[in-house]
Write an enzyme that holds these catalytic residues in place. Structure first.
Site, PDB file in Angstrom:
ATOM      1  N   LYS A 111       0.804  -1.216   0.000  1.00 18.87           N
ATOM      2  CA  LYS A 111       0.000   0.000   0.000  1.00 18.87           C
ATOM      3  C   LYS A 111       0.841   1.271   0.000  1.00 18.87           C
ATOM      4  O   LYS A 111       0.332   2.341  -0.305  1.00 18.87           O
ATOM      5  CB  LYS A 111      -0.971  -0.005   1.201  1.00 18.87           C
ATOM      6  CG  LYS A 111      -2.060  -1.065   1.074  1.00 18.87           C
ATOM      7  CD  LYS A 111      -3.149  -0.881   2.115  1.00 18.87           C
ATOM      8  CE  LYS A 111      -4.308  -1.835   1.875  1.00 18.87           C
ATOM      9  NZ  LYS A 111      -5.303  -1.817   2.954  1.00 18.87           N
ATOM     10  N   LYS A 192      -8.832 -12.684  -4.511  1.00 15.58           N
ATOM     11  CA  LYS A 192     -10.014 -12.770  -3.647  1.00 15.58           C
ATOM     12  C   LYS A 192     -10.956 -11.587  -3.881  1.00 15.58           C
ATOM     13  O   LYS A 192     -10.517 -10.505  -4.242  1.00 15.58           O
ATOM     14  CB  LYS A 192      -9.605 -12.863  -2.177  1.00 15.58           C
ATOM     15  CG  LYS A 192      -9.339 -11.541  -1.504  1.00 15.58           C
ATOM     16  CD  LYS A 192      -9.258 -11.726  -0.004  1.00 15.58           C
ATOM     17  CE  LYS A 192      -9.223 -10.378   0.715  1.00 15.58           C
ATOM     18  NZ  LYS A 192     -10.515  -9.710   0.769  1.00 15.58           N
ATOM     19  N   LYS A 195     -13.323  -5.567  -0.862  1.00 12.42           N
ATOM     20  CA  LYS A 195     -13.995  -4.268  -0.847  1.00 12.42           C
ATOM     21  C   LYS A 195     -13.180  -3.239  -1.598  1.00 12.42           C
ATOM     22  O   LYS A 195     -13.714  -2.354  -2.231  1.00 12.42           O
ATOM     23  CB  LYS A 195     -14.131  -3.778   0.597  1.00 12.42           C
ATOM     24  CG  LYS A 195     -15.254  -4.405   1.359  1.00 12.42           C
ATOM     25  CD  LYS A 195     -15.485  -3.634   2.633  1.00 12.42           C
ATOM     26  CE  LYS A 195     -15.010  -4.397   3.838  1.00 12.42           C
ATOM     27  NZ  LYS A 195     -13.675  -4.060   4.295  1.00 12.42           N
TER      28      LYS A 195
END
Ligand code: ATP
Ligand code: MG
Length: 321
Positions: A111, A192, A195
């Site tokens: 990130k 996967k 969100k």
């Protein structure tokens, strides 16, 4: 009885993976396992965020948990920002955590890659997650593979603190509830369902209208094999659809002669599962004051133990009471 902590980040709209992988296992085990359902709204502060969206997402997660069958009399639902012991313990745990240890976290590296400025809280968030777990003396934490490294850090910090300052924390274990399914993205079944994936093409939102769900499933990526087989290596898309069907119905899927037939049955099974949740959610969403009250009750229920943990930690590390 071992206490379990299941966490949800209010970082976007909840999806079928959250329901089948975390919410329903929590509901299924409610009678036999003591659980806390935690909404990690503090974790949502670690990336760029819209304050009003975080607030509404927090209420939405709580309402969906209730709609999915979490019984707040058995399972307290809390927001970690509302229980100040989480942040107090976070700081105390930072004093046994190493900078290098935090910087090594894969999620931080991923990130923080690129040129955009990174919040310091993104680096320290795994320590907050350790505090989330340890403050409630949780012995079990259901985690997906993406959180394994963070759970290992929580275990390491607990063990280190206990070794250095005396027995203070329960060292938590990562668990995978038997009924927990892992749902992949329908547009990219090697990843996967998440969100935070920018594209919603492969995501089934729990509150999506039935027409959109039908469309998402009908467009699910399959393969050119042409045979319906559970073979995640070679047929990840088809295997994912079979997995969704199995998780939605609780039964072993039958035989299918075409991908179209499989998709039609998956659509029906998902709709059968989501329709009652959608209805209950609509009622609850009409009453945000009730949701806030549930969070306040959850906080009141968990707080005495959290305060006791912080008192114990302060005494062990050398602070005045
Ligand atoms: P984000 O992309 O923001 O990390 P997420 O979709 O991974 O969102 P979380 O809030 O991190 O959702 O996770 C909530 C719970 O749902 C966790 O217990 C997590 O293991 C579970 N979960 C998340 N995605 C899936 C999935 N695709 N299949 C099964 N369980 C999942
Ligand atoms: Mg996640």
């Amino acid at each position: 009885m071992t206490r379990r902590l299941t966490g949800f980040q209010p970082t976007g709209r909840l999806h079928l993976g959250n329901l089948l992988g975390a919410m329903l296992p929590l509901v299924d085990d409610q009678a036999s396992t003591e659980s806390i359902a935690m909404i990690a709204d503090l974790h949502a502060m670690t990336m760029d965020h819209d304050p009003s969206q975080v607030r509404s997402a927090t209420l939405e997660v709580a309402a969906v948990l209730l709609a999915a069958g979490v019984d707040p009399d058995r399972t307290p639902i809390i927001a970690n920002s509302q229980v100040p012991e989480h942040t107090e313990l976070h700081y105390l745990l930072e004093c046994v955590a190493g900078f290098g240890e935090a910087a090594r976290m894969i999620q931080f590296k991923e990130k923080s890659a690129g040129d955009r400025p990174v919040r310091l809280s993104l680096l320290t968030y795994p320590v907050l997650m350790a505090a989330d777990i340890l403050v409630h003396d949780a012995g079990q934490v259901p985690v997906g593979d993406d959180q394994n490294q963070h759970l290992e850090l929580a275990r390491a910090l607990a063990t280190r603190f206990n070794g250095r300052y005396g027995e203070t924390f329960t060292v938590p274990d990562g668990v995978r509830p038997e009924s927990a399914a892992r749902i992949m993205d329908l547009a990219d079944p090697t990843r996967k369902m998440s969100k935070s994936t920018p594209s919603a093409a492969g995501r089934i939102g729990l509150l999506d209208p039935p027409e959109l769900i039908r469309k998402t499933i009908s467009r699910a990526v399959t393969d050119t094999v042409g045979v319906v087989r559970d073979d995640p290596q070679n047929q990840p898309g088809v295997s994912n659809l079979l997995g969704i069907l199995r998780a939605c119905t609780g039964k072993e899927p039958g035989d299918f002669t075409s991908y179209g037939a499989l998709k039609a049955e998956v659509t029906d099974a998902v709709e059968a599962l989501l329709a009652p949740i959608r209805t209950r959610y609509a009622e609850l969403a009409d009453d945000p004051a009730y949701i806030r009250q549930i969070l306040a009750e959850g906080k009141a229920r968990v707080r005495p133990r959290a305060q006791a943990t912080v008192r114990r930690t302060r005494a062990a590390i050398g602070l005045l009471d």
